[in-house]
Design a protein around this motif. Structure first.
Motif, PDB file in Angstrom:
ATOM      1  N   ALA A   1      31.830  56.587  49.404  1.00  0.00           N
ATOM      2  CA  ALA A   1      31.310  55.364  49.185  1.00  0.00           C
ATOM      3  C   ALA A   1      32.026  54.069  49.562  1.00  0.00           C
ATOM      4  N   ARG A   2      31.184  52.963  49.970  1.00  0.00           N
ATOM      5  CA  ARG A   2      31.843  51.558  50.314  1.00  0.00           C
ATOM      6  C   ARG A   2      31.198  50.867  49.017  1.00  0.00           C
ATOM      7  N   VAL A   3      31.970  49.986  48.445  1.00  0.00           N
ATOM      8  CA  VAL A   3      31.647  49.241  47.425  1.00  0.00           C
ATOM      9  C   VAL A   3      31.705  47.748  47.605  1.00  0.00           C
ATOM     10  N   LEU A   4      30.449  47.200  47.145  1.00  0.00           N
ATOM     11  CA  LEU A   4      30.495  45.698  46.706  1.00  0.00           C
ATOM     12  C   LEU A   4      29.998  45.369  45.362  1.00  0.00           C
ATOM     13  N   ALA A   5      30.935  44.689  44.707  1.00  0.00           N
ATOM     14  CA  ALA A   5      30.541  44.444  43.550  1.00  0.00           C
ATOM     15  C   ALA A   5      31.048  42.989  42.989  1.00  0.00           C
ATOM     16  N   ALA A   6      30.440  42.392  41.826  1.00  0.00           N
ATOM     17  CA  ALA A   6      30.567  41.109  41.748  1.00  0.00           C
ATOM     18  C   ALA A   6      30.911  41.049  40.085  1.00  0.00           C
ATOM     19  N   THR A   7      31.758  40.180  39.675  1.00  0.00           N
ATOM     20  CA  THR A   7      32.057  39.981  38.219  1.00  0.00           C
ATOM     21  C   THR A   7      32.728  38.503  37.771  1.00  0.00           C
ATOM     22  N   HIS A   8      32.557  38.378  36.534  1.00  0.00           N
ATOM     23  CA  HIS A   8      33.084  37.200  35.978  1.00  0.00           C
ATOM     24  C   HIS A   8      34.499  37.507  35.586  1.00  0.00           C
ATOM     25  N   ASP A   9      35.030  38.461  35.682  1.00  0.00           N
ATOM     26  CA  ASP A   9      36.371  38.698  34.927  1.00  0.00           C
ATOM     27  C   ASP A   9      37.330  38.738  35.935  1.00  0.00           C
ATOM     28  N   LEU A  10      38.016  37.707  36.114  1.00  0.00           N
ATOM     29  CA  LEU A  10      38.969  37.356  37.072  1.00  0.00           C
ATOM     30  C   LEU A  10      40.166  38.323  36.965  1.00  0.00           C
ATOM     31  N   ASP A  11      40.702  38.459  35.586  1.00  0.00           N
ATOM     32  CA  ASP A  11      41.826  39.643  35.764  1.00  0.00           C
ATOM     33  C   ASP A  11      41.240  40.968  36.365  1.00  0.00           C
ATOM     34  N   LEU A  12      40.151  41.395  36.212  1.00  0.00           N
ATOM     35  CA  LEU A  12      40.006  42.471  36.888  1.00  0.00           C
ATOM     36  C   LEU A  12      40.095  42.432  38.477  1.00  0.00           C
ATOM     37  N   ALA A  13      39.747  41.483  38.785  1.00  0.00           N
ATOM     38  CA  ALA A  13      40.021  41.209  40.384  1.00  0.00           C
ATOM     39  C   ALA A  13      41.386  41.241  40.804  1.00  0.00           C
ATOM     40  N   GLU A  14      42.177  40.913  39.754  1.00  0.00           N
ATOM     41  CA  GLU A  14      43.727  40.802  39.963  1.00  0.00           C
ATOM     42  C   GLU A  14      44.170  42.293  40.035  1.00  0.00           C
ATOM     43  N   LYS A  15      43.594  43.027  38.837  1.00  0.00           N
ATOM     44  CA  LYS A  15      44.149  44.459  38.975  1.00  0.00           C
ATOM     45  C   LYS A  15      43.793  45.274  39.909  1.00  0.00           C
ATOM     46  N   LEU A  16      42.729  45.036  40.459  1.00  0.00           N
ATOM     47  CA  LEU A  16      42.190  46.027  41.586  1.00  0.00           C
ATOM     48  C   LEU A  16      42.792  45.333  42.979  1.00  0.00           C
ATOM     49  N   GLN A  17      43.646  44.518  43.108  1.00  0.00           N
ATOM     50  CA  GLN A  17      43.990  44.246  44.467  1.00  0.00           C
ATOM     51  C   GLN A  17      44.861  45.275  45.229  1.00  0.00           C
ATOM     52  N   GLY A  18      44.498  45.654  46.315  1.00  0.00           N
ATOM     53  CA  GLY A  18      44.854  46.731  46.867  1.00  0.00           C
ATOM     54  C   GLY A  18      43.850  47.864  47.234  1.00  0.00           C
ATOM     55  N   LEU A  19      43.040  48.052  46.309  1.00  0.00           N
ATOM     56  CA  LEU A  19      41.640  48.897  46.379  1.00  0.00           C
ATOM     57  C   LEU A  19      40.645  48.043  46.929  1.00  0.00           C
ATOM     58  N   TYR A  20      40.488  46.657  46.528  1.00  0.00           N
ATOM     59  CA  TYR A  20      39.617  45.829  46.781  1.00  0.00           C
ATOM     60  C   TYR A  20      39.926  44.456  47.517  1.00  0.00           C
ATOM     61  N   ARG A  21      39.272  44.094  48.272  1.00  0.00           N
ATOM     62  CA  ARG A  21      39.516  42.651  48.842  1.00  0.00           C
ATOM     63  C   ARG A  21      38.643  41.468  47.968  1.00  0.00           C
ATOM     64  N   CYS A  22      39.270  40.651  47.433  1.00  0.00           N
ATOM     65  CA  CYS A  22      38.644  39.620  46.730  1.00  0.00           C
ATOM     66  C   CYS A  22      37.964  38.449  47.479  1.00  0.00           C
ATOM     67  N   TYR A  23      36.853  38.001  47.159  1.00  0.00           N
ATOM     68  CA  TYR A  23      36.155  36.822  47.620  1.00  0.00           C
ATOM     69  C   TYR A  23      35.710  36.209  46.520  1.00  0.00           C
ATOM     70  N   HIS A  24      35.141  34.888  46.809  1.00  0.00           N
ATOM     71  CA  HIS A  24      34.420  34.079  45.651  1.00  0.00           C
ATOM     72  C   HIS A  24      33.504  32.913  46.002  1.00  0.00           C
TER      73      HIS A  24
END
Length: 491
Positions: free
Chosen positions: A408-431
């Motif tokens: 799979a290729r994943v595109l997800a949106a979230t309000h949880d900023l700490d989730l984005a920090e935890k997943l760095q390396g697996l996911y690139r972050c945009y805002h």
């Protein structure tokens, strides 16, 4: 389908003139294709309709008679089937022959022949009215088939190289269906506006014309149903693709691009200046989704959900109508799966969270399938937002980590900023960013790299003129919560 507002998108694309065209266009959108040859063949026809406007308009005129035919009736008839032929069908022919013979009885029975003719008329009228109750609900669909066959015949007379193969198939199928065309003439509704029409109605009863025609069609229908289905689908495809050509022509210059779809290799999705078809002045955004997924953060109303839908719709368009609202589209063939729209199910007694958990499970199961060549393009908005923060954070991290290692290729949106920090390396972050001032909410709807640094939930309450005590207390609690988190991270 509902997640991506596809009903509204279908309505936007629908410039068809026939009910088969509407049905085929809907089916095309519902079933993204992973066959390059099929998509290139559609593209060839669409471009031909764009280039030759005169041809497209002639075809539209040919299609017009089908505009008034109900597709539900015709499709049900073709794929639902007719009842089995009656074993008494030969008897109806015998009664018609007997009626004909009775007309000659005055030559040797004199005035007594009136009783015989009247008797035959009464018997055949009774048979007609009794049987017509059983099949009259099918007559509109059969009349629709007659119109379909006439339209197919006219299409073959247009003689354009680009539809040569379609015309060849239509000629062959129409030839085999000719007995059906002949018999449908007796089943067409007639307006009794003249003495001849009234006379015809009496003859129809006396010689059982309608009854015999119906059972003759019933017999032929079983033999030629596949040919009728082929005609329906060919006419529907031509109408659906000329509709897409009309849609393309309605777009501004450079308003779309044909996708470059790549089979095999490492799956990826790359789009530049993508726009949403339902937004008149849509802000264009670009994104690359590869093995490293994409996580989008941002405050309320900043554009996250619209961006997710834009990505999904363009992926669907690429594999259905070979038309993307972008300046460039390159990517793999995908199975698009989404979890965006969520709601409680009062009738089923399911909560907001339970409904979302079920949807996410289906998405995860689809992404985990290894028995298919096309990977999943998973588009998720606000994972598990219907539950408490601690469990939402833990479960969301688990789900996104799991998907990162699947097909799979994943595109997800979230309000949880700490989730984005935890997943760095697996996911690139945009805002997406925003501004809330005295003049109201301001958004530029432009996607930017990195994790969002602003929030607007409490500012939005202040803008909506919530009581000052509420706003002040919310700001105090939020500030203290942020400090506690920072202290926890340091420790």
């Amino acid at each position: 389908w509902r997640d991506l507002n596809c009903d509204q998108i279908y309505a936007l694309l629908d410039r068809t003139f026939t009910s088969p065209g509407q049905a085929v266009l809907y089916t095309i959108l519902k079933n993204p294709c992973c066959n390059r040859e099929t998509l290139l063949r559609r593209s060839k026809l669409i471009k031909a309709f764009q280039k030759d406007v005169n041809f497209r308009e002639k075809l539209q005129l040919v299609f017009l008679p089908l505009e008034r035919v109900s597709d539900n009736d015709m499709a049900t008839l073709l794929w639902g089937g007719l009842p089995s032929p009656s074993p008494y069908a030969p008897l109806y022919t015998i009664l018609a022959v007997a009626a004909l013979i009775s007309l000659f009885t005055p030559l040797f029975l004199g005035k007594y022949s009136v009783l015989l003719i009247t008797g035959m008329f009464s018997v055949n009228s009774l048979v007609h009215y009794k049987l017509s109750k059983k099949y009259e609900y099918m007559l509109p669909a059969i009349s629709g088939l007659a119109v379909l066959l006439r339209v197919a015949s006219k299409v073959t007379g247009l003689n354009r190289p680009v539809i040569h193969d379609h015309c060849q198939q239509l000629r062959k199928a129409s030839l085999l269906c000719r007995p059906i065309s002949r018999n449908t003439a007796y089943l067409q509704p007639k307006l009794t506006t003249s003495d001849l029409d009234i006379l015809y109605e009496y003859l129809k009863l006396f010689f059982l014309l309608e009854v015999r025609a119906f059972y003759a069609i019933l017999s032929e229908f079983g033999k030629q149903v596949e040919q009728l289905q082929r005609i329906y689908l060919i006419i529907g495809e031509l109408d659906a693709l000329q509709s897409i050509a009309s849609y393309r022509e309605s777009l501004p210059m450079s308003g779309y691009v044909e996708p470059e779809l790549i089979a095999g290799g490492n799956a990826f999705y790359a789009v530049e200046n993508a726009r949403h078809p339902l937004l008149k002045d849509a802000v264009a955004n670009s994104i690359l989704i590869n093995k490293e997924g994409v996580l989008v953060t941002g405050s309320n109303m900043s554009g996250k959900s619209t961006f997710l839908r834009t990505v999904g719709v363009n992926a669907i368009f690429a594999q259905t109508i070979f038309t993307c609202l972008a300046s460039s589209y390159r990517g793999s063939f995908f199975r698009v799966v989404t979890s965006i729209s969520r709601e409680d199910s009062l009738m089923e007694g399911k909560s907001f969270y339970y409904q979302e958990a079920e949807r996410l499970l289906k998405l995860i199961q689809t992404a985990a399938r290894e028995d298919t060549e096309a990977p999943a393009l998973c588009i998720i908005d606000e994972l598990l937002s219907g539950t408490n923060y601690t469990e939402r954070f833990a479960a969301s991290q688990g789900i996104l980590s799991y998907l990162a290692y699947k097909n799979a290729r994943v595109l997800a949106a979230t309000h949880d900023l700490d989730l984005a920090e935890k997943l760095q390396g697996l996911y690139r972050c945009y805002h997406f960013t925003d501004q809330v001032g005295r003049d109201g909410l301001k958004f530029d709807f432009k996607l930017k790299e990195g994790i969002a640094s602003t929030r607007n939930a409490i500012k939005l309450l202040e803008y909506l003129q919530y009581p000052g005590e509420i706003v002040q207390q919310a700001n105090t609690i939020a500030g203290q919560y942020t400090l506690n988190l920072r202290d926890l991270e340091k420790s």
